[in-house]
Design an enzyme around this catalytic site. Structure first.
Site, PDB file in Angstrom:
ATOM      1  N   TYR A  57      34.188   8.720 -13.052  1.00 20.53           N
ATOM      2  CA  TYR A  57      35.538   8.677 -12.445  1.00 20.53           C
ATOM      3  C   TYR A  57      35.904   7.244 -12.034  1.00 20.53           C
ATOM      4  CZ  TYR A  57      39.301  10.190  -9.223  1.00 20.53           C
ATOM      5  OH  TYR A  57      40.502  10.378  -8.569  1.00 20.53           O
ATOM      6  N   LYS A  97      38.924   4.998 -13.426  1.00 20.36           N
ATOM      7  CA  LYS A  97      40.001   4.556 -12.532  1.00 20.36           C
ATOM      8  C   LYS A  97      40.080   3.028 -12.456  1.00 20.36           C
ATOM      9  CE  LYS A  97      41.749   8.548 -11.347  1.00 20.36           C
ATOM     10  NZ  LYS A  97      43.089   8.933 -11.802  1.00 20.36           N
TER      11      LYS A  97
HETATM   12  P1  NAD Z   1      44.656  18.095  -8.970  1.00 18.87           P
HETATM   13  O1  NAD Z   1      43.367  18.529  -9.555  1.00 18.87           O
HETATM   14  O2  NAD Z   1      45.254  18.923  -7.875  1.00 18.87           O
HETATM   15  O3  NAD Z   1      45.748  17.889 -10.107  1.00 18.87           O
HETATM   16  C1  NAD Z   1      45.439  17.265 -11.327  1.00 18.87           C
HETATM   17  C2  NAD Z   1      46.386  17.791 -12.369  1.00 18.87           C
HETATM   18  O4  NAD Z   1      46.065  17.204 -13.625  1.00 18.87           O
HETATM   19  C3  NAD Z   1      46.276  19.311 -12.542  1.00 18.87           C
HETATM   20  O5  NAD Z   1      47.565  19.856 -12.577  1.00 18.87           O
HETATM   21  C4  NAD Z   1      45.592  19.449 -13.898  1.00 18.87           C
HETATM   22  O6  NAD Z   1      45.940  20.644 -14.577  1.00 18.87           O
HETATM   23  C5  NAD Z   1      46.105  18.226 -14.621  1.00 18.87           C
HETATM   24  N1  NAD Z   1      45.276  17.866 -15.763  1.00 18.87           N
HETATM   25  C6  NAD Z   1      43.921  17.765 -15.807  1.00 18.87           C
HETATM   26  N2  NAD Z   1      43.527  17.459 -17.053  1.00 18.87           N
HETATM   27  C7  NAD Z   1      44.652  17.351 -17.812  1.00 18.87           C
HETATM   28  C8  NAD Z   1      44.896  17.062 -19.184  1.00 18.87           C
HETATM   29  N3  NAD Z   1      43.884  16.806 -20.039  1.00 18.87           N
HETATM   30  N4  NAD Z   1      46.177  17.034 -19.618  1.00 18.87           N
HETATM   31  C9  NAD Z   1      47.206  17.290 -18.781  1.00 18.87           C
HETATM   32  N5  NAD Z   1      47.032  17.595 -17.471  1.00 18.87           N
HETATM   33  C10 NAD Z   1      45.770  17.610 -16.997  1.00 18.87           C
HETATM   34  O7  NAD Z   1      44.410  16.610  -8.472  1.00 18.87           O
HETATM   35  P2  NAD Z   1      45.253  15.643  -7.515  1.00 18.87           P
HETATM   36  O8  NAD Z   1      44.431  15.446  -6.306  1.00 18.87           O
HETATM   37  O9  NAD Z   1      46.661  16.070  -7.394  1.00 18.87           O
HETATM   38  O10 NAD Z   1      45.134  14.292  -8.368  1.00 18.87           O
HETATM   39  C11 NAD Z   1      46.211  13.735  -9.112  1.00 18.87           C
HETATM   40  C12 NAD Z   1      45.808  12.337  -9.544  1.00 18.87           C
HETATM   41  O11 NAD Z   1      45.541  11.541  -8.382  1.00 18.87           O
HETATM   42  C13 NAD Z   1      44.541  12.288 -10.392  1.00 18.87           C
HETATM   43  O12 NAD Z   1      44.656  11.281 -11.375  1.00 18.87           O
HETATM   44  C14 NAD Z   1      43.478  11.905  -9.381  1.00 18.87           C
HETATM   45  O13 NAD Z   1      42.369  11.300  -9.996  1.00 18.87           O
HETATM   46  C15 NAD Z   1      44.254  10.963  -8.501  1.00 18.87           C
HETATM   47  N6  NAD Z   1      43.681  10.782  -7.166  1.00 18.87           N
HETATM   48  C16 NAD Z   1      43.583  11.824  -6.292  1.00 18.87           C
HETATM   49  C17 NAD Z   1      43.045  11.587  -5.029  1.00 18.87           C
HETATM   50  C18 NAD Z   1      42.928  12.670  -3.997  1.00 18.87           C
HETATM   51  O14 NAD Z   1      42.370  12.394  -2.917  1.00 18.87           O
HETATM   52  N7  NAD Z   1      43.431  13.866  -4.221  1.00 18.87           N
HETATM   53  C19 NAD Z   1      42.596  10.307  -4.691  1.00 18.87           C
HETATM   54  C20 NAD Z   1      42.706   9.285  -5.616  1.00 18.87           C
HETATM   55  C21 NAD Z   1      43.264   9.526  -6.856  1.00 18.87           C
END
Ligand code: NAD
Length: 247
Positions: free
Chosen positions: A155, A159
Site C-alpha cells: 500500500y 501510494k
Molecule cells: P473504501 O474501502 O471505503 O472505498 C474504496 C472504494 O474503492 C470502494 O467503493 C471500492 O469498491 C472501490 N474500489 C476498490 N477497488 C476498485 C477497482 N479495482 N475499481 C474501481 N473501484 C474500486 O475506502 P476509503 O477509506 O473511502 O478510501 C478511499 C481512498 O482513500 C483510497 O484510495 C484509500 O487508499 C485512500 N485513503 C483512505 C484513508 C482512510 O483513512 N480511510 C487514508 C488514506 C488514504
C-alpha cells in the site's frame, strides 16, 4: 457553485471518501460519474442522493485496474455528459501484511488497483482533456505514502508511487492546462478504517495533534478546491489532510 457545467469522474465512489467527493462535487454544480466496482445498489444510492439535491449523476461499473474497463468508463461518461473536466482517482484497497509474510498476489492486487489504476484512468482522460485544453486531476494518495507504515509495504509503495505519478503528470500536462494534484489523507473514518483493531485506532489517535479522526468530507472539500478556479495556479502538489500527523 464553483463547478457548474463541469463533468467529474470519481473512481470508487459508492462509499467512503469517494462517496463524499461525489456528493461535494455535485453540490458545487458538477455532473458526476459515480464509478463503482462492487455494489451497484450503493452506487445507485449515491446517484439518488445527488439527484434528490437537484444534481446530475450516473453510476458506471468499471475496474480501474483493467484498461478495457477504464475505456468503457470514459466512453460512457463522454456519451452521457459530453466532456470530462475532472478526474478523481480515489479507488483503493488494502491487503495488509508484514513484508516477510506478504504474498505476491497481495502485492499485485494493491499495486494494480492503487497505482496502475491511477495510471490507466489518467491516461484515458488525458486525450479528452487535451482536446478540451483544460482539465483537473486529483489523486488520492495517503499520508503513509509519505511516512511509511509497517505492515503495508504494498500500500505504501503504491501510494508513494501516486505522489511521483502526480508530479510527473503535472509536468507533462501543464502546457495543456491540465492540473494534477494529490491529497494525502491521514486517518479518515470509513469502512476501510473500520476494519482496523481498536488497539491500532487508539495508537494512531495518540499521534494526531488535532486529537481526532478525519471525516470523508474533510477530503471532499479539498478535492472540490483543487477542481475549482481558485486552484488554477496549483499543480504537482500533495496536500496532507491528517490533523497534523505528518509534518
Ligand atoms: P473504501 O474501502 O471505503 O472505498 C474504496 C472504494 O474503492 C470502494 O467503493 C471500492 O469498491 C472501490 N474500489 C476498490 N477497488 C476498485 C477497482 N479495482 N475499481 C474501481 N473501484 C474500486 O475506502 P476509503 O477509506 O473511502 O478510501 C478511499 C481512498 O482513500 C483510497 O484510495 C484509500 O487508499 C485512500 N485513503 C483512505 C484513508 C482512510 O483513512 N480511510 C487514508 C488514506 C488514504
Amino acid at each position: 457553485m464553483t463547478l457548474q457545467n463541469k463533468t467529474a469522474i470519481v473512481t470508487g465512489a459508492s462509499r467512503g471518501i469517494g462517496q463524499a467527493i461525489a456528493l461535494e462535487l455535485a453540490k458545487e454544480g458538477a455532473k458526476v460519474v459515480v464509478n463503482y466496482s462492487g455494489s451497484e445498489a450503493r452506487a445507485q444510492q449515491v446517484v439518488e442522493q445527488i439527484q434528490a439535491a437537484g444534481g446530475e449523476a450516473i453510476a458506471v461499473q468499471a475496474n480501474v485496474a483493467d484498461a478495457e474497463s477504464v475505456a468503457q468508463l470514459m466512453s460512457k461518461a463522454l456519451e452521457t455528459f459530453g466532456s470530462i473536466d475532472i478526474l478523481v482517482n480515489n479507488a483503493g484497497i488494502t491487503r495488509d501484511n508484514l513484508l516477510m509474510r506478504m504474498k505476491e498476489d497481495e502485492w499485485d492486487d494493491v499495486m494494480n488497483t492503487n497505482l496502475k489504476g491511477v495510471f490507466l484512468c489518467t491516461k484515458a482522460v488525458t486525450r479528452q482533456m487535451m482536446k478540451q485544453r483544460s482539465g483537473r486531476i486529483v489523486n488520492i494518495s495517503s499520508i503513509v505514502g509519505v511516512s511509511g507504515n509497517a505492515g503495508q509495504a504494498n500500500y505504501v509503495a503504491a501510494k508513494a508511487g501516486v505522489i511521483g505519478l502526480t508530479k510527473t503528470t503535472a509536468k507533462e500536462l501543464a502546457s495543456r492546462n491540465i492540473l494534477v494534484n494529490a491529497i494525502a489523507p491521514g486517518f479518515i473514518t470509513t469502512d476501510m478504517t473500520d476494519e482496523l483493531s481498536e488497539e491500532l485506532k487508539t495508537a494512531m489517535l495518540a499521534q494526531i495533534p488535532l486529537a481526532k479522526l478525519g471525516q470523508p468530507e474533510d477530503i471532499a472539500k479539498a478535492v472540490a478546491f483543487f477542481a475549482s478556479d481558485a486552484a488554477s495556479y496549483i499543480t504537482g502538489q500533495t496536500l496532507h489532510i491528517d490533523g497534523g500527523m505528518v509534518m
